[in-house]
Motif scaffolding. Structure first.
Motif, PDB file in Angstrom:
ATOM      1  N   ALA A  79       0.831  -1.207   0.000  1.00 20.62           N
ATOM      2  CA  ALA A  79       0.000   0.000   0.000  1.00 20.62           C
ATOM      3  C   ALA A  79       0.865   1.256   0.000  1.00 20.62           C
ATOM      4  CB  ALA A  79      -0.918   0.013   1.236  1.00 20.62           C
ATOM      5  N   THR A  80       0.366   2.273  -0.679  1.00 19.85           N
ATOM      6  CA  THR A  80       1.012   3.586  -0.661  1.00 19.85           C
ATOM      7  C   THR A  80      -0.052   4.655  -0.813  1.00 19.85           C
ATOM      8  OG1 THR A  80       2.775   4.921  -1.655  1.00 19.85           O
ATOM      9  CG2 THR A  80       1.435   3.623  -3.157  1.00 19.85           C
ATOM     10  N   TRP A  81       0.225   5.835  -0.334  1.00 18.39           N
ATOM     11  CA  TRP A  81      -0.720   6.936  -0.490  1.00 18.39           C
ATOM     12  C   TRP A  81      -0.766   7.379  -1.952  1.00 18.39           C
ATOM     13  CZ3 TRP A  81      -3.786   7.728   3.471  1.00 18.39           C
ATOM     14  CH2 TRP A  81      -3.346   7.437   4.759  1.00 18.39           C
ATOM     15  N   PRO A  82      -1.920   7.836  -2.450  1.00 16.62           N
ATOM     16  CA  PRO A  82      -2.021   8.200  -3.873  1.00 16.62           C
ATOM     17  C   PRO A  82      -1.043   9.283  -4.290  1.00 16.62           C
ATOM     18  CG  PRO A  82      -3.985   8.878  -2.647  1.00 16.62           C
ATOM     19  CD  PRO A  82      -3.218   7.976  -1.761  1.00 16.62           C
ATOM     20  N   GLU A  83      -0.763  10.225  -3.397  1.00 18.50           N
ATOM     21  CA  GLU A  83       0.171  11.301  -3.742  1.00 18.50           C
ATOM     22  C   GLU A  83       1.616  10.795  -3.839  1.00 18.50           C
ATOM     23  OE1 GLU A  83      -0.663  11.791   0.772  1.00 18.50           O
ATOM     24  OE2 GLU A  83      -1.721  11.143  -1.045  1.00 18.50           O
ATOM     25  N   ASN A  84       1.865   9.563  -3.336  1.00 17.61           N
ATOM     26  CA  ASN A  84       3.217   9.006  -3.382  1.00 17.61           C
ATOM     27  C   ASN A  84       3.388   7.950  -4.462  1.00 17.61           C
ATOM     28  OD1 ASN A  84       3.991  10.565  -1.159  1.00 17.61           O
ATOM     29  ND2 ASN A  84       3.296   9.008   0.300  1.00 17.61           N
ATOM     30  N   ARG A  85       2.332   7.704  -5.242  1.00 15.78           N
ATOM     31  CA  ARG A  85       2.421   6.667  -6.258  1.00 15.78           C
ATOM     32  C   ARG A  85       3.261   7.134  -7.441  1.00 15.78           C
ATOM     33  NH1 ARG A  85      -3.895   5.024  -5.387  1.00 15.78           N
ATOM     34  NH2 ARG A  85      -3.535   3.919  -3.428  1.00 15.78           N
ATOM     35  N   ARG A  86       3.802   6.130  -8.150  1.00 20.26           N
ATOM     36  CA  ARG A  86       4.653   6.365  -9.325  1.00 20.26           C
ATOM     37  C   ARG A  86       5.938   7.126  -8.977  1.00 20.26           C
ATOM     38  NH1 ARG A  86      -0.593   6.699 -10.510  1.00 20.26           N
ATOM     39  NH2 ARG A  86      -1.391   5.238 -12.065  1.00 20.26           N
ATOM     40  N   GLN A  87       6.362   6.931  -7.738  1.00 21.78           N
ATOM     41  CA  GLN A  87       7.633   7.516  -7.321  1.00 21.78           C
ATOM     42  C   GLN A  87       8.657   6.431  -6.977  1.00 21.78           C
ATOM     43  OE1 GLN A  87       7.391  10.796  -4.497  1.00 21.78           O
ATOM     44  NE2 GLN A  87       5.261  11.199  -5.069  1.00 21.78           N
ATOM     45  N   GLY A  88       8.317   5.179  -7.280  1.00 23.98           N
ATOM     46  CA  GLY A  88       9.253   4.090  -7.078  1.00 23.98           C
ATOM     47  C   GLY A  88       9.306   3.523  -5.676  1.00 23.98           C
ATOM     48  N   TYR A  89       8.386   3.926  -4.813  1.00 25.27           N
ATOM     49  CA  TYR A  89       8.419   3.433  -3.433  1.00 25.27           C
ATOM     50  C   TYR A  89       8.197   1.924  -3.364  1.00 25.27           C
ATOM     51  CZ  TYR A  89       8.336   8.205  -1.522  1.00 25.27           C
ATOM     52  OH  TYR A  89       8.647   9.498  -1.188  1.00 25.27           O
ATOM     53  N   VAL A  90       7.157   1.435  -4.062  1.00 24.86           N
ATOM     54  CA  VAL A  90       6.854   0.005  -4.017  1.00 24.86           C
ATOM     55  C   VAL A  90       7.992  -0.800  -4.645  1.00 24.86           C
ATOM     56  CG1 VAL A  90       5.284  -1.793  -4.835  1.00 24.86           C
ATOM     57  CG2 VAL A  90       4.361   0.341  -3.916  1.00 24.86           C
ATOM     58  N   ALA A  91       8.562  -0.288  -5.727  1.00 21.20           N
ATOM     59  CA  ALA A  91       9.698  -0.973  -6.358  1.00 21.20           C
ATOM     60  C   ALA A  91      10.850  -1.119  -5.371  1.00 21.20           C
ATOM     61  CB  ALA A  91      10.146  -0.204  -7.597  1.00 21.20           C
ATOM     62  N   ILE A 116      -1.281  -7.854 -12.599  1.00 18.74           N
ATOM     63  CA  ILE A 116      -0.273  -8.849 -12.968  1.00 18.74           C
ATOM     64  C   ILE A 116       0.914  -8.234 -13.702  1.00 18.74           C
ATOM     65  CG2 ILE A 116       0.139 -10.865 -14.465  1.00 18.74           C
ATOM     66  CD1 ILE A 116      -2.621 -11.895 -13.566  1.00 18.74           C
ATOM     67  N   PRO A 117       0.708  -7.358 -14.708  1.00 17.78           N
ATOM     68  CA  PRO A 117       1.876  -6.798 -15.412  1.00 17.78           C
ATOM     69  C   PRO A 117       2.840  -6.045 -14.504  1.00 17.78           C
ATOM     70  CG  PRO A 117      -0.128  -6.404 -16.678  1.00 17.78           C
ATOM     71  CD  PRO A 117      -0.551  -6.940 -15.341  1.00 17.78           C
ATOM     72  N   PHE A 118       2.318  -5.423 -13.446  1.00 17.75           N
ATOM     73  CA  PHE A 118       3.193  -4.686 -12.534  1.00 17.75           C
ATOM     74  C   PHE A 118       4.180  -5.620 -11.859  1.00 17.75           C
ATOM     75  CE2 PHE A 118       4.224  -3.149  -8.266  1.00 17.75           C
ATOM     76  CZ  PHE A 118       4.754  -1.903  -8.553  1.00 17.75           C
ATOM     77  N   TYR A 119       3.697  -6.726 -11.307  1.00 16.09           N
ATOM     78  CA  TYR A 119       4.588  -7.627 -10.566  1.00 16.09           C
ATOM     79  C   TYR A 119       5.460  -8.464 -11.490  1.00 16.09           C
ATOM     80  CZ  TYR A 119       2.371  -6.237  -6.254  1.00 16.09           C
ATOM     81  OH  TYR A 119       1.927  -5.494  -5.185  1.00 16.09           O
ATOM     82  N   ARG A 120       5.040  -8.641 -12.735  1.00 15.96           N
ATOM     83  CA  ARG A 120       5.905  -9.338 -13.688  1.00 15.96           C
ATOM     84  C   ARG A 120       7.222  -8.590 -13.889  1.00 15.96           C
ATOM     85  NH1 ARG A 120       1.537 -11.504 -18.232  1.00 15.96           N
ATOM     86  NH2 ARG A 120       1.533 -13.680 -17.508  1.00 15.96           N
ATOM     87  N   LYS A 121       7.177  -7.294 -13.780  1.00 14.55           N
ATOM     88  CA  LYS A 121       8.406  -6.500 -13.940  1.00 14.55           C
ATOM     89  C   LYS A 121       9.435  -6.825 -12.865  1.00 14.55           C
ATOM     90  CE  LYS A 121       6.350  -2.526 -13.726  1.00 14.55           C
ATOM     91  NZ  LYS A 121       6.092  -1.056 -13.705  1.00 14.55           N
TER      92      LYS A 121
END
Length: 390
Positions: A79-91, A116-121
């Motif tokens: 989980a991440t806050w929406p304002e923090n998404r696409r900043q590479g935190y989960v990666a 699924i495509p996200f975790y395939r990376k």
């Protein structure tokens, strides 16, 4: 930025993030219970200036592979806050937890993907699927006279667990359940259980089910032999005056129930379910049992794994005539390797979800025809399943 395990006093920020990300609310007594069960050492978070920006839970689990259990890291609650998404935190969290799992000796990891495509990376790949059946009561299997008895809501947990383990060990990727897992993740106050006993008093199958909206909702249908399967279906069919049909969920993909029905034309659905990933290829292969060949075989394989550098590279893959495998670092380059595949492809291959020649046919494995044939011959036939969620 800091990546670390949560502290015991960080329950509230962790739950608040989960509530927002997964759109639910926990209040009152349930919130107190969750705080009592909170295991901060299992939750990894990314912090900026002391603020929790993203988190995931790493569960120490055991999964069946070839009838034996291996140490498995279950990833949940990403989980991440929406304002923090696409900043590479989960990666960053995923890469960090791969290192943690490798250090912990967890050779396998599993997760349920939101995409699924996200975790395939990151190297995870779909390894199992399940069927879902909707059966009108008029199309239930025929009632039969069975030598044995079904007892409802009277068995203890040890009986259910013993039956489950015998059934689950037939598949790769199923969980070994602890008592705590049964109580917290499988059984609840609305779930009934019924166990089939043979004439000799041996437990040979069970059902976990609910009665909802005039339907039998069957969460687990476990049987060790045909007599138990028929006995349990006769028990279900005796609900014919109470229900309009049955819904069977999380049915293993190798199940052939529709073929066995008097009329097999029932609604059926297939779903890709969980994803898996080998964390340490060398350790996984060296604990794996391959098919016995008359002669020792050795080929080089290039494993692509950008997220886990301890897997990335060219290896000498040897399997002896006792079926024991080994991986040894090679001086060859990826262009010289006999075989080449990603860590995700290697995972589904060894778990038995897809066959080597099938994967090669569609370009997921590249290599010489001779090497692919060798891989096909050494890889045991297997089936995959999962009856749990996390």
């Amino acid at each position: 930025m800091e990546i670390r395990q949560l502290h015991v006093d960080e329950f509230e920020p962790s739950l608040t993030l989960s509530e927002y990300a997964f759109k639910y609310k926990v209040s009152g007594e349930d919130r107190v219970k969750q705080e009592q069960k909170f295991k901060p050492e299992r939750v990894w978070g990314i912090f900026e200036d002391g603020t929790l920006n993203a988190q995931l839970t790493l569960l120490p689990l055991q999964a069946y592979i070839q009838g034996k259990t291996v140490s498995m890291g279950g990833i949940a609650g990403v989980a991440t806050w929406p304002e923090n998404r696409r900043q590479g935190y989960v990666a960053k969290l995923l890469k960090h937890t791969l290192q943690v799992m490798n250090e912990n000796g967890q050779t396998l990891s599993m997760l349920h993907p939101f995409l699924i495509p996200f975790y395939r990376k990151f190297g995870w790949e779909v390894y199992c699927e399940y069927k879902k059946y909707t059966i009108p009561v008029a199309k239930f299997p025929l009632k039969t006279d069975i030598e044995g008895v079904v007892r409802r809501d009277s068995a203890n947990l040890e009986v259910l667990d013993q039956l489950y383990n015998q059934f689950a060990a037939q598949y790769n990727g199923t969980l070994m359940r602890t008592k705590e897992w049964w109580q917290d993740n499988v059984l609840d106050k609305d779930t009934h259980h019924s166990v089939f006993f043979s004439e000799q008093g041996e437990a040979e199958g069970y059902l976990l089910y609910k009665l909802e909206n005039n339907q039998l909702v069957i969460d687990e249908f476990v049987f060790l032999n045909e007599k138990a399967r028929r006995g349990l279906w006769t028990f279900l069919a005796n609900h014919d005056s109470m229900v309009t049909g049955a819904e069977l969920k999380l049915v293993p993909s190798d199940d052939i129930l529709p073929y066995l029905l008097p009329d097999p034309r029932i609604p059926q659905e297939n779903y890709p379910y969980f994803m898996a990933r080998i964390v340490n290829a060398q350790a996984f292969i060296e604990s794996f049992t391959f098919n016995n060949l008359t002669e020792n075989g050795k080929y080089t394989v290039y494993i692509q794994d950008e997220q886990a550098p301890w897997n990335e590279g060219v290896w000498e893959w040897t399997v002896n005539n006792q079926g024991s495998g080994s991986l040894t670092r090679s001086d060859s380059t990826d262009m010289q390797a006999d075989l080449s595949c990603s860590i995700g492809t290697l995972t589904v291959l060894l778990m038995g979800y897809k066959r080597p020649q099938e994967l090669a046919r569609y370009g997921k494995i590249s290599g010489s025809a001779e090497a692919v044939k060798w891989l096909e011959e050494i890889t045991p036939q297997a089936k995959t399943a999962l009856f749990d969620f996390f």
